[in-house]
Design an enzyme around this catalytic site. Structure first.
Site, PDB file in Angstrom:
ATOM      1  CG  ASP A  47      -2.102   0.902   1.089  1.00 27.04           C
ATOM      2  OD1 ASP A  47      -2.345   1.382  -0.043  1.00 27.04           O
ATOM      3  OD2 ASP A  47      -2.782   1.156   2.083  1.00 27.04           O
ATOM      4  CG  ASN A 106      -7.520  -2.603  -5.335  1.00 29.52           C
ATOM      5  OD1 ASN A 106      -6.567  -3.338  -5.077  1.00 29.52           O
ATOM      6  ND2 ASN A 106      -7.827  -1.550  -4.571  1.00 29.52           N
TER       7      ASN A 106
HETATM    8  C1  IPE Z   1      -1.010   0.237  -4.073  1.00 29.01           C
HETATM    9  O1  IPE Z   1      -1.178   1.362  -3.344  1.00 29.01           O
HETATM   10  C2  IPE Z   1      -2.115  -0.782  -3.911  1.00 29.01           C
HETATM   11  C3  IPE Z   1      -2.681  -1.244  -5.208  1.00 29.01           C
HETATM   12  C4  IPE Z   1      -3.966  -1.454  -5.364  1.00 29.01           C
HETATM   13  C5  IPE Z   1      -1.827  -1.490  -6.365  1.00 29.01           C
HETATM   14  P1  IPE Z   1      -2.429   2.355  -3.475  1.00 29.01           P
HETATM   15  O2  IPE Z   1      -2.764   2.556  -4.905  1.00 29.01           O
HETATM   16  O3  IPE Z   1      -3.526   1.866  -2.604  1.00 29.01           O
HETATM   17  O4  IPE Z   1      -1.803   3.692  -2.876  1.00 29.01           O
HETATM   18  P2  IPE Z   1      -2.485   4.758  -1.913  1.00 29.01           P
HETATM   19  O5  IPE Z   1      -3.079   4.005  -0.748  1.00 29.01           O
HETATM   20  O6  IPE Z   1      -3.520   5.470  -2.709  1.00 29.01           O
HETATM   21  O7  IPE Z   1      -1.344   5.623  -1.503  1.00 29.01           O
HETATM   22 MG    MG Z   2      -4.144   2.257  -0.690  1.00 27.88          MG
END
Ligand code: IPE
Ligand code: MG
Length: 229
Positions: free
Chosen positions: A2, A50
């Site tokens: 993350d 996601n």
């Molecule tokens: C990577 O981080 C996680 C994935 C889904 C690839 P994020 O995209 O959640 O990053 P933040 O939380 O917005 O900083």
């Molecule tokens: Mg994130």
């Protein structure tokens, strides 16, 4: 993994710039993990939730995933890395599915380390699928309901045949599991760090493992019982 988006925002760059930097961390963490003898590494790359992100970001992530798989095959074979997918593979774009399937079959015999990519993964939906399969077996007469056990549930998860994780690391400062390996992590040691994923490299991994090594895992027992174990 993350913190990619915030890492990019701090640099006034688009979120995909952070995801690209995150791929470099993936390469480094996979390499170091194998070198230090980790046998199973699971990277939570994309959750079922996601899919609700803006479509441009989802498309960008899928493109990165495809390119990562294409560019890493040689290294995986050289380093003995067996790729597995945990998650709803059938929801991925067809071209990603085909590269993924090819990489999984090409690395099937590798014995250095198992790399699980959690893609379109959600712990609750994984459990629902396992329960449905067991229910079907009961209905078909292949299984008695009394025979349903912790082991039989484990054997119907994406991680069937693999040990439960010892250590779960979450980067990016949030303190939650976000639907990750809910069943498998019941006794995992949890490690949370504010470091954002693109900055999580060798030193940060070794620090997490050092912290893990200092913990006492009692599995419900008391300290005195662990002497001599
Ligand atoms: C990577 O981080 C996680 C994935 C889904 C690839 P994020 O995209 O959640 O990053 P933040 O939380 O917005 O900083
Ligand atoms: Mg994130």
């Amino acid at each position: 993994m993350d913190g990619n988006g915030r890492w990019a925002e701090e640099r006034s760059r688009p979120r995909l710039f952070g995801h690209k930097a995150g791929v470099d961390s993936v390469r480094e963490i996979v390499e170091i993990s194998r070198t230090i003898g980790v046998e199973f590494l699971t990277l939570y790359a994309f959750s079922t939730e996601n899919w609700n992100r803006p479509s441009g970001e989802v498309t960008g992530l899928m493109g990165l995933l495809k390119r990562y798989l294409q560019s890493e095959l040689k290294t995986m074979l050289k380093n003995g890395i067996r790729l597995c997918c945990v998650g709803q593979q059938d929801r991925l774009p067809a071209d990603v599915q085909s590269v993924l399937q090819q990489t999984i079959s090409d690395t099937e015999a590798c014995q250095g380390m198992t790399l699980n990519l959690a893609l379109s993964y959600g712990g609750r939906s994984e459990l629902v699928q396992a329960v449905r399969r067991l229910a079907q077996q009961c209905q078909d007469g292949a299984l008695q309901w009394q025979e349903i056990s912790e082991d039989s549930i484990s054997e119907h998860l994406f991680t069937a045949g693999q040990p439960d994780p010892d250590l779960l690391i979450r980067t990016g400062g949030e303190h939650r599991l976000s639907n990750f390996l809910l069943w498998q992590t019941s006794y995992a040691e949890l490690y949370f760090t504010d470091v954002k994923w693109p900055d999580f490299r060798k030193d940060q991994l070794l620090e997490a493992i050092n912290t893990y090594n200092r913990r006492q895992r009692r599995f419900g027992k008391i300290s005195a019982q662990l002497q001599g174990e």
